[in-house]
Scaffold this motif. Sequence first.
Motif, PDB file in Angstrom:
ATOM      1  N   THR A  82      -5.014   6.758   8.916  1.00  0.00           N
ATOM      2  CA  THR A  82      -5.190   5.751   9.965  1.00  0.00           C
ATOM      3  C   THR A  82      -4.391   4.504   9.635  1.00  0.00           C
ATOM      4  OG1 THR A  82      -7.148   4.851   8.877  1.00  0.00           O
ATOM      5  CG2 THR A  82      -7.504   6.581  10.520  1.00  0.00           C
ATOM      6  N   GLY A  83      -4.407   3.553  10.587  1.00  0.00           N
ATOM      7  CA  GLY A  83      -3.751   2.271  10.370  1.00  0.00           C
ATOM      8  C   GLY A  83      -2.271   2.315  10.674  1.00  0.00           C
ATOM      9  N   THR A 122       4.582   9.719  12.631  1.00  0.00           N
ATOM     10  CA  THR A 122       3.241  10.300  12.759  1.00  0.00           C
ATOM     11  C   THR A 122       2.556  10.305  11.405  1.00  0.00           C
ATOM     12  OG1 THR A 122       4.173  12.511  12.409  1.00  0.00           O
ATOM     13  CG2 THR A 122       3.902  11.763  14.691  1.00  0.00           C
ATOM     14  N   PRO A 123       1.196  10.195  11.380  1.00  0.00           N
ATOM     15  CA  PRO A 123       0.471  10.207  10.104  1.00  0.00           C
ATOM     16  C   PRO A 123       0.573  11.557   9.411  1.00  0.00           C
ATOM     17  CG  PRO A 123      -0.941   9.481  11.924  1.00  0.00           C
ATOM     18  CD  PRO A 123       0.315  10.007  12.524  1.00  0.00           C
ATOM     19  N   SER A 124       0.519  11.535   8.083  1.00  0.00           N
ATOM     20  CA  SER A 124       0.546  12.767   7.291  1.00  0.00           C
ATOM     21  C   SER A 124      -0.867  13.058   6.796  1.00  0.00           C
ATOM     22  CB  SER A 124       1.489  12.628   6.099  1.00  0.00           C
ATOM     23  OG  SER A 124       2.804  12.378   6.527  1.00  0.00           O
ATOM     24  N   PRO A 150       0.835  -1.208   0.000  1.00  0.00           N
ATOM     25  CA  PRO A 150       0.000   0.000   0.000  1.00  0.00           C
ATOM     26  C   PRO A 150       0.867   1.253   0.000  1.00  0.00           C
ATOM     27  CG  PRO A 150      -0.681  -1.548   1.709  1.00  0.00           C
ATOM     28  CD  PRO A 150       0.637  -2.021   1.194  1.00  0.00           C
ATOM     29  N   GLY A 151       0.256   2.394  -0.348  1.00  0.00           N
ATOM     30  CA  GLY A 151       0.984   3.647  -0.351  1.00  0.00           C
ATOM     31  C   GLY A 151       1.308   4.115   1.057  1.00  0.00           C
ATOM     32  N   GLU A 152       2.214   5.101   1.146  1.00  0.00           N
ATOM     33  CA  GLU A 152       2.648   5.585   2.443  1.00  0.00           C
ATOM     34  C   GLU A 152       1.635   6.579   3.006  1.00  0.00           C
ATOM     35  OE1 GLU A 152       4.377   8.276  -0.663  1.00  0.00           O
ATOM     36  OE2 GLU A 152       4.097   6.119  -0.376  1.00  0.00           O
TER      37      GLU A 152
END
Length: 475
Positions: free
Chosen positions: A361-362, A354-356, A345-347
């Motif tokens: 999520t995930g 930390t999420p961008s 999957p993509g980043e």
Amino acid sequence: MDTTVTDLVHSEYAGALQQLRLPDGRALVDPSFVLLRVENNGVTDIDTGDYARLDHDRVGITVEFPGRKVAGLVVTEVSSDFLRDSFDRESGLGFQDGVISLPRVPMNRGAHYKVLAALESADPPANGARTEFVAPRVSGGIKGGVGSGQIQETRSRTGTSRAAVAMVLFLAAVIVAQLVVSLTKDTTAAPLDCASGRLTLSGSTAFAPVLREASAAYHHTCPRATFTVTADTSGVGVDDLDAAGRRQGSGTPPVIAFSDGPKDAGHPRVLQRPMGFLLFTLVVNKDAGVQDLTSGDIRRIYAGKITNWRQLGGDDVPVRLVSRDSGSGTRRAFETRLLGGTLEPGENSSDCRTPSGRGATGVIRCRRGTTDALLDTVAATPGALGYSELGSATARHDLLTVRINGQQATLDAADADAYPFWATEYAYTYGEPPARSLTASFLRYLTNEVGQDIIRSHGDRPCADLTDAVACGPS
């Protein structure tokens, strides 16, 4: 070193030496000491599977002492602390009668260890007479090693032997002869198969360390050759080569692209040649608390079903995945060999912590453009997991490599289809290069003895070392 200590043991100053005993409790009457020093003084790292022994045999080297019994032994020195794990109770280290068994110790270039042993004559002489021992017999070898792969034995000596004096005189004569020849010879002639010009080596970042060392060695021998190593990714390297060839219109541009695995479709003029066999490995941050994953574990992790390492028996640390760019040959090998063809999957993160963006999520996923950048990120990020070419990963001490299905990344395991993460390294040219060009000469250099030794020294293997050398892949 192999020396008798009879006079010392019976001296009034012997002290603890008089307490030396055989395993059955009898005191030593005619003892001797042996210090064995085992060193990898070659140019290739040695793994446990490289010893020329049957696969089930834990012993890598044996040393037999005719006419003597081993009373005891101890490992007195290791060049690196990680070697100590090779001498545990199940390693194969031990002795029986007059034979010392040494385990299959993985040894990088220059690594060594020492074993000190006390021995007793099988038939102690009467009246304290000194025993002349038969020279020990060393048995062992390395598969695919330089030369015959045999162990070279040396002994400690005092004074200068006649053979050494003769050798010094011989070498002096050779030096004088070479000086005379050099003064009368035209030294501008190039060595055999040397070519001149400029050549760009592009593509795989996993194979880049091999290319840098090989091109520097070629330039040292052939100083009129100049190289530029522009490692990006396997896919980009092949695309750029194809574009350069189309722009040139005719002939072969001075570019060789390297790729971990076969090229994509759509490059009909680009020709491929198998160069070597690359082993890859998963790498994990030390905080994760894992070093062994099954194929099922890996697929569940990358499917997002495992979010914390404690779900697999590791530490309470969140899983973070560090991947390569989509054009990377290492990533393509990972998706093909470990994910069954499923694409990653993509980043969703740039810093892998930390999420961008909103709503991300995930499991945290990020990507890096080179092998070194990926390894740096995994080492610095708690719970991080990634993948890399084996040689680059094992050179690091700030992260851990991961066994897959209980198997280490070794040539024997991959060749037996027990270790799944590997790829053939290909060299690509746009059309067939002229036989006397630098492109053709460097390709020949990579497949001769010097080039093959350089490939081995980085943890990879030339195609000639494999069971299926024609296809350059495991049988």
